[in-house]
Design a protein around this motif. Structure first.
Motif, PDB file in Angstrom:
ATOM      1  N   ARG A  23       0.835  -1.213   0.000  1.00 23.05           N
ATOM      2  CA  ARG A  23       0.000   0.000   0.000  1.00 23.05           C
ATOM      3  C   ARG A  23       0.863   1.255   0.000  1.00 23.05           C
ATOM      4  O   ARG A  23       0.582   2.218  -0.729  1.00 23.05           O
ATOM      5  N   ARG A  24       1.931   1.254   0.818  1.00 22.40           N
ATOM      6  CA  ARG A  24       2.814   2.422   0.885  1.00 22.40           C
ATOM      7  C   ARG A  24       3.529   2.639  -0.444  1.00 22.40           C
ATOM      8  O   ARG A  24       3.682   3.773  -0.898  1.00 22.40           O
ATOM      9  N   LEU A  25       3.972   1.571  -1.075  1.00 22.87           N
ATOM     10  CA  LEU A  25       4.627   1.701  -2.383  1.00 22.87           C
ATOM     11  C   LEU A  25       3.647   2.189  -3.439  1.00 22.87           C
ATOM     12  O   LEU A  25       3.987   3.048  -4.260  1.00 22.87           O
ATOM     13  N   ASP A  26       2.414   1.656  -3.425  1.00 19.89           N
ATOM     14  CA  ASP A  26       1.387   2.094  -4.371  1.00 19.89           C
ATOM     15  C   ASP A  26       1.054   3.572  -4.184  1.00 19.89           C
ATOM     16  O   ASP A  26       0.708   4.260  -5.150  1.00 19.89           O
ATOM     17  N   ALA A  27       1.167   4.065  -2.947  1.00 18.98           N
ATOM     18  CA  ALA A  27       0.880   5.474  -2.657  1.00 18.98           C
ATOM     19  C   ALA A  27       2.054   6.382  -3.027  1.00 18.98           C
ATOM     20  O   ALA A  27       1.987   7.592  -2.836  1.00 18.98           O
ATOM     21  N   GLY A  28       3.128   5.786  -3.517  1.00 14.77           N
ATOM     22  CA  GLY A  28       4.259   6.593  -3.964  1.00 14.77           C
ATOM     23  C   GLY A  28       5.369   6.763  -2.956  1.00 14.77           C
ATOM     24  O   GLY A  28       6.348   7.461  -3.224  1.00 14.77           O
ATOM     25  N   GLU A  29       5.249   6.140  -1.791  1.00 11.53           N
ATOM     26  CA  GLU A  29       6.311   6.253  -0.792  1.00 11.53           C
ATOM     27  C   GLU A  29       7.508   5.431  -1.257  1.00 11.53           C
ATOM     28  O   GLU A  29       7.415   4.236  -1.481  1.00 11.53           O
ATOM     29  N   ARG A  30       8.637   6.066  -1.427  1.00 12.30           N
ATOM     30  CA  ARG A  30       9.829   5.390  -1.927  1.00 12.30           C
ATOM     31  C   ARG A  30      10.958   5.364  -0.904  1.00 12.30           C
ATOM     32  O   ARG A  30      11.929   4.671  -1.080  1.00 12.30           O
ATOM     33  N   GLU A  31      10.854   6.123   0.145  1.00 10.08           N
ATOM     34  CA  GLU A  31      11.887   6.181   1.183  1.00 10.08           C
ATOM     35  C   GLU A  31      11.568   5.179   2.284  1.00 10.08           C
ATOM     36  O   GLU A  31      10.950   5.520   3.278  1.00 10.08           O
ATOM     37  N   LEU A  32      11.964   3.947   2.093  1.00  9.36           N
ATOM     38  CA  LEU A  32      11.727   2.912   3.093  1.00  9.36           C
ATOM     39  C   LEU A  32      13.042   2.684   3.816  1.00  9.36           C
ATOM     40  O   LEU A  32      13.991   2.161   3.262  1.00  9.36           O
ATOM     41  N   SER A  33      13.122   3.104   5.074  1.00 10.51           N
ATOM     42  CA  SER A  33      14.393   3.149   5.791  1.00 10.51           C
ATOM     43  C   SER A  33      14.782   1.835   6.455  1.00 10.51           C
ATOM     44  O   SER A  33      15.890   1.716   6.936  1.00 10.51           O
ATOM     45  N   GLU A  34      13.887   0.887   6.488  1.00 19.09           N
ATOM     46  CA  GLU A  34      14.230  -0.365   7.162  1.00 19.09           C
ATOM     47  C   GLU A  34      13.780  -1.563   6.343  1.00 19.09           C
ATOM     48  O   GLU A  34      12.886  -1.482   5.531  1.00 19.09           O
ATOM     49  N   ALA A  35      14.456  -2.642   6.591  1.00 17.14           N
ATOM     50  CA  ALA A  35      14.118  -3.910   5.949  1.00 17.14           C
ATOM     51  C   ALA A  35      13.757  -4.898   7.051  1.00 17.14           C
ATOM     52  O   ALA A  35      14.096  -4.690   8.216  1.00 17.14           O
ATOM     53  N   HIS A  36      13.088  -5.955   6.684  1.00 13.88           N
ATOM     54  CA  HIS A  36      12.650  -6.961   7.653  1.00 13.88           C
ATOM     55  C   HIS A  36      13.072  -8.348   7.200  1.00 13.88           C
ATOM     56  O   HIS A  36      13.061  -8.656   6.014  1.00 13.88           O
ATOM     57  N   LEU A  37      13.421  -9.163   8.174  1.00 10.72           N
ATOM     58  CA  LEU A  37      13.720 -10.575   7.956  1.00 10.72           C
ATOM     59  C   LEU A  37      12.878 -11.340   8.971  1.00 10.72           C
ATOM     60  O   LEU A  37      13.035 -11.135  10.176  1.00 10.72           O
ATOM     61  N   SER A  38      11.986 -12.175   8.486  1.00  8.89           N
ATOM     62  CA  SER A  38      11.058 -12.887   9.366  1.00  8.89           C
ATOM     63  C   SER A  38      11.378 -14.366   9.432  1.00  8.89           C
ATOM     64  O   SER A  38      11.725 -14.977   8.429  1.00  8.89           O
ATOM     65  N   PHE A  39      11.217 -14.909  10.620  1.00  7.04           N
ATOM     66  CA  PHE A  39      11.360 -16.339  10.853  1.00  7.04           C
ATOM     67  C   PHE A  39      10.032 -16.867  11.341  1.00  7.04           C
ATOM     68  O   PHE A  39       9.348 -16.214  12.133  1.00  7.04           O
ATOM     69  N   ASP A  40       9.687 -18.063  10.917  1.00 10.14           N
ATOM     70  CA  ASP A  40       8.396 -18.662  11.233  1.00 10.14           C
ATOM     71  C   ASP A  40       8.332 -19.207  12.658  1.00 10.14           C
ATOM     72  O   ASP A  40       7.273 -19.561  13.130  1.00 10.14           O
ATOM     73  N   GLY A  41       9.445 -19.275  13.335  1.00 11.50           N
ATOM     74  CA  GLY A  41       9.442 -19.760  14.711  1.00 11.50           C
ATOM     75  C   GLY A  41      10.789 -19.514  15.369  1.00 11.50           C
ATOM     76  O   GLY A  41      11.802 -19.297  14.688  1.00 11.50           O
ATOM     77  N   LEU A  42      10.791 -19.552  16.683  1.00 11.77           N
ATOM     78  CA  LEU A  42      12.013 -19.312  17.433  1.00 11.77           C
ATOM     79  C   LEU A  42      13.075 -20.360  17.123  1.00 11.77           C
ATOM     80  O   LEU A  42      14.260 -20.029  17.020  1.00 11.77           O
ATOM     81  N   ASP A  43      12.658 -21.607  16.928  1.00  8.04           N
ATOM     82  CA  ASP A  43      13.642 -22.650  16.622  1.00  8.04           C
ATOM     83  C   ASP A  43      14.400 -22.359  15.333  1.00  8.04           C
ATOM     84  O   ASP A  43      15.620 -22.525  15.275  1.00  8.04           O
ATOM     85  N   LEU A  44      13.725 -21.867  14.305  1.00  5.99           N
ATOM     86  CA  LEU A  44      14.387 -21.524  13.048  1.00  5.99           C
ATOM     87  C   LEU A  44      15.313 -20.313  13.229  1.00  5.99           C
ATOM     88  O   LEU A  44      16.431 -20.294  12.701  1.00  5.99           O
ATOM     89  N   LEU A  45      14.872 -19.336  13.973  1.00  2.00           N
ATOM     90  CA  LEU A  45      15.722 -18.177  14.261  1.00  2.00           C
ATOM     91  C   LEU A  45      17.003 -18.605  14.963  1.00  2.00           C
ATOM     92  O   LEU A  45      18.108 -18.214  14.576  1.00  2.00           O
ATOM     93  N   LEU A  46      16.881 -19.464  15.977  1.00  2.00           N
ATOM     94  CA  LEU A  46      18.052 -19.886  16.745  1.00  2.00           C
ATOM     95  C   LEU A  46      18.969 -20.802  15.941  1.00  2.00           C
ATOM     96  O   LEU A  46      20.181 -20.797  16.149  1.00  2.00           O
ATOM     97  N   ARG A  47      18.411 -21.577  15.021  1.00  2.00           N
ATOM     98  CA  ARG A  47      19.264 -22.397  14.136  1.00  2.00           C
ATOM     99  C   ARG A  47      20.036 -21.526  13.149  1.00  2.00           C
ATOM    100  O   ARG A  47      21.163 -21.838  12.781  1.00  2.00           O
ATOM    101  N   THR A  48      19.419 -20.445  12.726  1.00  2.00           N
ATOM    102  CA  THR A  48      20.049 -19.553  11.753  1.00  2.00           C
ATOM    103  C   THR A  48      21.011 -18.583  12.420  1.00  2.00           C
ATOM    104  O   THR A  48      22.130 -18.373  11.957  1.00  2.00           O
TER     105      THR A  48
END
Length: 119
Positions: A23-48
Motif C-alpha cells: 500500500r505504501r509503495l502504491d501510494a508513492g512512498e519510496r523512502e523505506l528506511s528499514e528492511a525486515h527478515l522474518s522467521f516462522d518460529g524461534l527454533d528456526l531463528l536460533l538455528r540460523t
C-alpha cells in the motif's frame, strides 16, 4: 542508516506487513528506511542466528569488507566453519558478497524482535 529488523512472527503477521508495504509503495512512498527478515518460529531463528554467526556479524561490521579467510583468522575459527556460516548469512540476506568476493554487512543496525505468542 540502513536498518534490518529480525522478527519471529506467524505468517498472518508477515502478510499483513507485506500488504502494508505494498500500500505504501502504491501510494508513492519510496523512502523505506528499514528492511525486515522474518522467521516462522524461534527454533528456526536460533538455528540460523547462532552465537558464532552473531560474533561473525559483529566482527565483519567492525572490520568492513573482508575475505572469508581473513575473517576466519580474525575470529580464530576454522575456515570451513566460517565459510559455512557466511553462506547461511548470505542466504538469509544478512551479509553480501561483492564482485571481488569480499563479504560485508550492508546494515548499520540489526535488531531482533520476538513476539512470545509467535514463538
Amino acid at each position: 542508516m540502513r536498518e534490518l529488523k529480525i522478527h519471529v512472527e506467524d505468517t498472518g503477521e508477515f502478510f499483513r506487513r507485506a500488504a502494508d508495504l505494498a500500500r505504501r509503495l502504491d501510494a508513492g512512498e519510496r523512502e523505506l528506511s528499514e528492511a525486515h527478515l522474518s522467521f516462522d518460529g524461534l527454533d528456526l531463528l536460533l538455528r540460523t542466528m547462532t552465537h558464532n554467526r552473531w560474533a561473525l556479524l559483529r566482527s565483519l561490521r567492525q572490520r568492513g569488507a573482508s575475505s572469508i579467510r581473513a575473517l576466519a583468522a580474525a575470529l580464530g575459527r576454522d575456515y570451513k566453519a566460517v565459510h559455512s556460516d557466511v553462506t547461511a548469512l548470505i542466504e538469509a540476506g544478512l551479509i553480501e558478497r561483492d564482485q571481488a568476493g569480499l563479504i560485508s554487512v550492508p546494515w548499520s543496525r540489526i535488531s531482533a524482535e520476538l513476539d512470545l505468542a509467535a514463538a
